[in-house]
Design an enzyme around this catalytic site. Sequence first.
Site, PDB file in Angstrom:
ATOM      1  N   LYS A 267       3.454  12.865 -11.077  1.00 55.08           N
ATOM      2  CA  LYS A 267       2.109  12.876 -11.660  1.00 55.08           C
ATOM      3  C   LYS A 267       1.887  14.173 -12.432  1.00 55.08           C
ATOM      4  O   LYS A 267       2.497  15.193 -12.114  1.00 55.08           O
ATOM      5  CB  LYS A 267       1.068  12.803 -10.537  1.00 55.08           C
ATOM      6  N   ARG A 341       1.877   0.112  -2.634  1.00 50.40           N
ATOM      7  CA  ARG A 341       2.221  -1.295  -2.412  1.00 50.40           C
ATOM      8  C   ARG A 341       3.543  -1.427  -1.669  1.00 50.40           C
ATOM      9  O   ARG A 341       3.763  -2.404  -0.965  1.00 50.40           O
ATOM     10  CB  ARG A 341       2.231  -2.031  -3.766  1.00 50.40           C
TER      11      ARG A 341
HETATM   12  N1  BES Z   1      -2.628   6.855  -5.189  1.00 48.18           N
HETATM   13  C1  BES Z   1      -2.449   6.368  -6.510  1.00 48.18           C
HETATM   14  C2  BES Z   1      -3.693   5.703  -7.063  1.00 48.18           C
HETATM   15  C3  BES Z   1      -4.815   6.609  -7.476  1.00 48.18           C
HETATM   16  C4  BES Z   1      -4.735   7.339  -8.649  1.00 48.18           C
HETATM   17  C5  BES Z   1      -5.967   6.667  -6.743  1.00 48.18           C
HETATM   18  C6  BES Z   1      -5.787   8.138  -9.041  1.00 48.18           C
HETATM   19  C7  BES Z   1      -7.027   7.452  -7.138  1.00 48.18           C
HETATM   20  C8  BES Z   1      -6.938   8.186  -8.290  1.00 48.18           C
HETATM   21  C9  BES Z   1      -1.317   5.350  -6.542  1.00 48.18           C
HETATM   22  O1  BES Z   1      -0.280   5.570  -5.658  1.00 48.18           O
HETATM   23  C10 BES Z   1      -0.749   5.376  -7.919  1.00 48.18           C
HETATM   24  O2  BES Z   1      -0.205   6.382  -8.288  1.00 48.18           O
HETATM   25  N2  BES Z   1      -0.880   4.280  -8.657  1.00 48.18           N
HETATM   26  C11 BES Z   1      -0.407   4.218  -9.975  1.00 48.18           C
HETATM   27  C12 BES Z   1       0.202   2.858 -10.196  1.00 48.18           C
HETATM   28  C13 BES Z   1       0.911   2.713 -11.496  1.00 48.18           C
HETATM   29  C14 BES Z   1       2.169   3.581 -11.510  1.00 48.18           C
HETATM   30  C15 BES Z   1       1.279   1.264 -11.710  1.00 48.18           C
HETATM   31  C16 BES Z   1      -1.599   4.421 -10.915  1.00 48.18           C
HETATM   32  O3  BES Z   1      -2.687   3.927 -10.622  1.00 48.18           O
HETATM   33  O4  BES Z   1      -1.427   5.130 -11.903  1.00 48.18           O
HETATM   34 MN    MN Z   2       1.202   6.858  -6.502  1.00 48.91          MN
END
Ligand code: BES
Ligand code: MN
Length: 501
Positions: A267, A341
């Site tokens: 990230k 997931r």
């Molecule tokens: N924990 C995150 C989701 C999230 C992001 C919650 C920002 C709250 C604020 C999750 O694990 C994630 O990173 N999801 C990705 C999925 C994507 C790679 C398909 C996302 O939402 O960017």
């Molecule tokens: Mn994630």
Amino acid sequence: MDFELKSVSLDQSSRLSLDALLVAVPDGLSISASADNPLSRLISQALAPGGLEEGVGKLLVCFRPAGIKAARVVLVRTGQSRPSDVKKAIAAAAAQVRQPGTARVGLMLSTLTDVSDALPAAVQAMSEAHYVYTQTKPSAKPSPVRQVVIGVADASAVRDIHARACAVAHGIGVAREWANRPANHATPSQLAEAARSLARKGGFDCQVLGEKDVKALGMGAFLAVAQGSEQPLKFIVLRHQGGARSEAPHVLVGKGITFDTGGISLKPAAEMDEMKFDMSGAASVLGTFAALSQLKLPVNVIGVIPACENMPGGAAIKPGDVVTSMSGQTIEILNTDAEGRLILCDALTYVERFKPRAVIDIATLTGACVIALGAVRSGLFSTNDELAQALHAAGEASLDPCWRMPMDDEYAEGLKSNFADMGNVAGRAAGSITAAKFLEKYAARMPWAHLDIAGTAWRSGASKGATGRPVGLLMQYLIAQAQDSGTQKTTQRAPGRAKKR
Ligand code: BES
Ligand code: MN
Ligand code: ZN
């Protein structure tokens, strides 16, 4: 914070030994002209032009008013006194009583005509306003308020409601506290320890599985996420046995990523600290169990928390890696940041053994859900109409609302992979729905719903911190289920098997 319920009239409340007295003032409150007691006089004077302004949450603070024992009296407008009005008003009033030495506070609700809906909202507002995070901030001043005396016209009529409200407020507090703790103070091992300690206190069952057990079960997807971290994974199983042994349990599955760096699909740095909240689903399961056990709710509930970190270590999974989930289905991990997931799918397969009446997973799953619904409503995903309606209604009633999202099969198209049974991502469009479609592949044999709490579990910015959601929603749902199974002992019916819509 301790809440005590009492039958108290306005007149009596002025003689209670309190440090502060909050009084709900609804629209149309009529104080009889003949009422000859100090508090009624104060209110009727405040209602004159130039006094207490109109509008929910407007307030008037009086210091040492004549004839009233409490040093500080706060009159607060509750408008039409809908639960949302009461919550807003009491939150505003509660902020006025944090002076050192304010240990005993009265909360007069006997001015309201229907207190049964207002009471939970008032308890929640009071409890939430006085939560202070101190665990890693010794300079933070905890709230001085120890006891809240809630005054109503007839306490015996709302005893049960009061007990429920207190238990839910306690559960929300537990969830907030654990979600708030930084990742180095809330590792998977520390989360498991917290679960054990809550279980000891609450008298429910707690079992913690480690890497060996999880390997033996074949949880290849969960293991894959955990393998990039130095912290050992934990798989926590909680059992609240409040109903008959024969009664099928409700199962709650909480995402317990104690920190989400994204893994090799790292990230960006901005706001990455907020990924300590990525175990808010797990925290909501802990909070719900704290509330359930305090209430001794007559219903069977199983809580399952897969807990690990998502780190980019030398052993971490790489984009393109294919893993085998516990269900036997293989997954091509195209993006290691879609880890939630992966840990949830194995947990969903695991809970099949309980033959659940319903399974609800709770997860900070997608940024896309934040874009869709913001911080107001959690995302609700289910192919089971009855379960979806029950959860939606519980959200409305508890002021912890959610909104149902579509689940058309076309949304699963993008999950196809040339190298595995499915990929773990499906492009940017409708990201919260494609995530839910992924989970559905692991829950098809059970009545199942998914709550995406990515937008609702915490606040960002100056008031950064966990909200404790959706403990309110989950408790409301379970209380309704307990009442259902109590009144329909003979005609008991599980939510129908998953139907395709
Ligand atoms: N924990 C995150 C989701 C999230 C992001 C919650 C920002 C709250 C604020 C999750 O694990 C994630 O990173 N999801 C990705 C999925 C994507 C790679 C398909 C996302 O939402 O960017
Ligand atoms: Mn994630
Ligand atoms: Zn995550």
